[in-house]
Write an enzyme that holds these catalytic residues in place. Structure first.
Site, mmCIF file in Angstrom:
data_model
loop_
_atom_site.group_PDB
_atom_site.id
_atom_site.type_symbol
_atom_site.label_atom_id
_atom_site.label_comp_id
_atom_site.label_asym_id
_atom_site.label_seq_id
_atom_site.Cartn_x
_atom_site.Cartn_y
_atom_site.Cartn_z
ATOM 1 N N LEU A 127 -7.966 -13.802 -6.270
ATOM 2 C CA LEU A 127 -7.741 -12.613 -5.433
ATOM 3 C C LEU A 127 -6.298 -12.547 -4.950
ATOM 4 C CD1 LEU A 127 -11.001 -12.293 -3.279
ATOM 5 C CD2 LEU A 127 -10.586 -11.676 -5.654
ATOM 6 N N GLY A 140 -14.717 -20.278 -1.993
ATOM 7 C CA GLY A 140 -14.413 -19.751 -0.667
ATOM 8 C C GLY A 140 -15.622 -19.085 -0.028
ATOM 9 N N SER A 174 0.806 -1.233 0.000
ATOM 10 C CA SER A 174 0.000 0.000 0.000
ATOM 11 C C SER A 174 0.839 1.283 0.000
ATOM 12 C CB SER A 174 -0.981 -0.009 1.172
ATOM 13 O OG SER A 174 -1.958 -0.994 0.940
ATOM 14 N N THR A 231 -6.228 -3.652 7.631
ATOM 15 C CA THR A 231 -6.053 -4.989 7.069
ATOM 16 C C THR A 231 -6.176 -6.044 8.160
ATOM 17 O OG1 THR A 231 -4.708 -6.318 5.560
ATOM 18 C CG2 THR A 231 -3.496 -4.983 7.160
ATOM 19 N N GLY A 238 -13.912 -14.063 4.702
ATOM 20 C CA GLY A 238 -14.203 -12.633 4.628
ATOM 21 C C GLY A 238 -14.149 -12.098 3.204
ATOM 22 N N ALA A 239 -13.097 -12.467 2.468
ATOM 23 C CA ALA A 239 -12.916 -11.935 1.121
ATOM 24 C C ALA A 239 -14.009 -12.449 0.177
ATOM 25 C CB ALA A 239 -11.534 -12.323 0.597
ATOM 26 N N LYS A 257 -10.385 -6.056 10.151
ATOM 27 C CA LYS A 257 -11.415 -5.506 9.260
ATOM 28 C C LYS A 257 -12.832 -5.532 9.851
ATOM 29 C CE LYS A 257 -9.145 -6.172 4.823
ATOM 30 N NZ LYS A 257 -9.295 -6.634 3.448
ATOM 31 N N GLY A 301 -4.797 -10.908 -8.404
ATOM 32 C CA GLY A 301 -5.480 -9.897 -7.593
ATOM 33 C C GLY A 301 -4.770 -8.552 -7.495
ATOM 34 N N ASN A 332 -12.235 -1.593 5.288
ATOM 35 C CA ASN A 332 -10.792 -1.545 5.014
ATOM 36 C C ASN A 332 -10.280 -0.120 4.865
ATOM 37 O OD1 ASN A 332 -11.770 -0.906 2.430
ATOM 38 N ND2 ASN A 332 -9.902 -1.689 1.508
HETATM 39 P P1 ATR Z 1 -10.182 -14.299 4.310
HETATM 40 O O1 ATR Z 1 -10.740 -13.341 5.315
HETATM 41 O O2 ATR Z 1 -8.873 -13.893 3.723
HETATM 42 O O3 ATR Z 1 -11.175 -14.670 3.275
HETATM 43 P P2 ATR Z 1 -10.711 -16.651 5.912
HETATM 44 O O4 ATR Z 1 -11.937 -15.975 6.452
HETATM 45 O O5 ATR Z 1 -9.806 -17.348 6.853
HETATM 46 O O6 ATR Z 1 -9.794 -15.616 5.131
HETATM 47 O O7 ATR Z 1 -11.186 -17.661 4.761
HETATM 48 C C1 ATR Z 1 -10.315 -18.535 4.112
HETATM 49 C C2 ATR Z 1 -11.068 -19.294 3.028
HETATM 50 O O8 ATR Z 1 -10.148 -20.217 2.430
HETATM 51 C C3 ATR Z 1 -12.235 -20.141 3.531
HETATM 52 O O9 ATR Z 1 -13.198 -20.245 2.519
HETATM 53 C C4 ATR Z 1 -11.551 -21.495 3.786
HETATM 54 O O10 ATR Z 1 -12.429 -22.605 3.767
HETATM 55 P P3 ATR Z 1 -13.210 -23.034 5.127
HETATM 56 O O11 ATR Z 1 -14.352 -22.090 5.281
HETATM 57 O O12 ATR Z 1 -13.628 -24.429 4.871
HETATM 58 O O13 ATR Z 1 -12.195 -22.931 6.241
HETATM 59 C C5 ATR Z 1 -10.637 -21.559 2.596
HETATM 60 N N1 ATR Z 1 -9.499 -22.476 2.795
HETATM 61 C C6 ATR Z 1 -8.380 -22.245 3.510
HETATM 62 N N2 ATR Z 1 -7.539 -23.306 3.441
HETATM 63 C C7 ATR Z 1 -8.153 -24.247 2.674
HETATM 64 C C8 ATR Z 1 -7.799 -25.547 2.212
HETATM 65 N N3 ATR Z 1 -6.631 -26.112 2.525
HETATM 66 N N4 ATR Z 1 -8.676 -26.196 1.405
HETATM 67 C C9 ATR Z 1 -9.847 -25.635 1.055
HETATM 68 N N5 ATR Z 1 -10.239 -24.392 1.456
HETATM 69 C C10 ATR Z 1 -9.413 -23.708 2.252
#
Ligand code: ATR
Length: 289
Positions: free
Chosen positions: A227, A131, A22, A67, A134-135, A71, A250, A92
């Site tokens: 992303l 996914g 940033s 960040t 949050g994102a 958030k 991203g 953010n």
């Molecule tokens: P962010 O805020 O950056 O989106 P987060 O809220 O921790 O981070 O979300 C991470 C995402 O990556 C979630 O969708 C997570 O799946 P779960 O909801 O089942 O936890 C996904 N994710 C992380 N590691 C993973 C893995 N090894 N295989 C599949 N999905 C994964």
């Protein structure tokens, strides 16, 4: 950079912050647009967020980016919150107002501008979203808001996908999101999809990990947006391309979320040519690191 008695300060609060790009965005913008402004990262230790925001206000800090991991928590430190940020439950960007900061979410609009700049549209598209963190949740709101046809939301944990679907469908007033377990990807009807990768799978240093590896899945994708921007080309992007689709990382989302924050702080509109100069600077920064 000539810092003087009138220089305004903006910054980033998060933990950790040392890898942030940033400052490259905002200090380049300040130089290009002629604003007497400097942008610095601030590492805020767990438990210190409230004090950090209050202190920033007392120090006349013009604006802040927020960040991971603050958030959502930062919402409790605001004077006011923008409607869109409230809807997605994440902020953010803080903008100084009389009496405190107003919170915005520029990530979502940043992704939208990144898509527009690549000629990718959401309206009427069939979408696959990977996914439910949050994102991805913010992306689901964006797609519903911008008129996506149907959104198939794939997540390892079905419960989380279900929660996001319920929330977005309620906000949109239509059954636009269908939640699926990651392993149920074959239930997505035949067709051509815009796919957005919103999980943390494939993020450096785990460059070789990929959320799904079945080529049959990637053959349905005409455009893939990851992303993640580190690595520059993720495993997801490689698979999309190898099946004939276009793929983007991203970095442009990062660029535009920063530009929108800068516009809010300085009450200006950044021309596209300026955005492109900042983008080239970001890429050069990448090549060096
Ligand atoms: P962010 O805020 O950056 O989106 P987060 O809220 O921790 O981070 O979300 C991470 C995402 O990556 C979630 O969708 C997570 O799946 P779960 O909801 O089942 O936890 C996904 N994710 C992380 N590691 C993973 C893995 N090894 N295989 C599949 N999905 C994964």
């Amino acid at each position: 950079m000539d810092i003087n008695g009138k220089t305004r300060t903006c910054g980033l609060i998060g933990h950790p912050v040392e890898h942030t790009l940033s400052p490259v965005i905002h200090n380049t913008l300040a130089g290009l647009t002629g604003h007497d402004m400097v942008y610095v990262p601030f590492d805020v230790e767990p438990g210190g967020l409230q004090d950090a925001v209050r202190g920033a206000y007392a120090l006349q800090i013009l604006g802040l980016n927020v960040t991971v991991p603050y958030k959502s928590e930062v919402i409790g430190c605001l004077q006011e919150i923008d409607m869109l940020a409230k809807k997605i439950g994440a902020v953010n960007t803080l903008v100084r107002t009389a009496g405190g900061y107003k919170g915005y979410n520029t990530d979502m609009e940043g992704l939208y501008r990144a898509m527009i700049s690549e000629g990718v549209r959401i309206a009427g598209e069939q979408i696959i979203l990977l996914g439910a963190g949050g994102a991805a949740r913010a992306v689901a709101h964006l797609c519903a808001l911008k008129g996506a046809g149907k959104i198939y939301l794939l997540n390892r944990t079905l419960d989380r996908a279900g929660q996001v679907a319920e929330e977005v469908n309620r906000a949109a007033g239509r059954e636009v999101v269908r939640p699926l377990r990651l392993t149920e990807y074959h239930e997505i009807p035949a067709g051509r999809y815009l796919a957005i990768q919103g999980t943390s799978v494939g993020l450096a240093p785990h460059d070789d990990e990929v959320i799904l590896s079945d080529k049959a899945f990637y053959e349905k994708i005409h455009t893939g947006f990851d992303l993640i921007y580190n690595p520059w080309e993720t495993g997801f992007m490689r698979l999309v391309k190898s099946c004939g689709g276009r793929a983007y990382n991203g970095l442009k989302m990062l660029l535009y979320q920063g530009i929108i924050a800068y516009e809010l702080w300085n009450d200006i509109s950044v021309p596209e040519e300026t955005a492109q100069i900042v983008y080239r600077k970001l890429m050069a920064h990448f090549e060096r690191s």
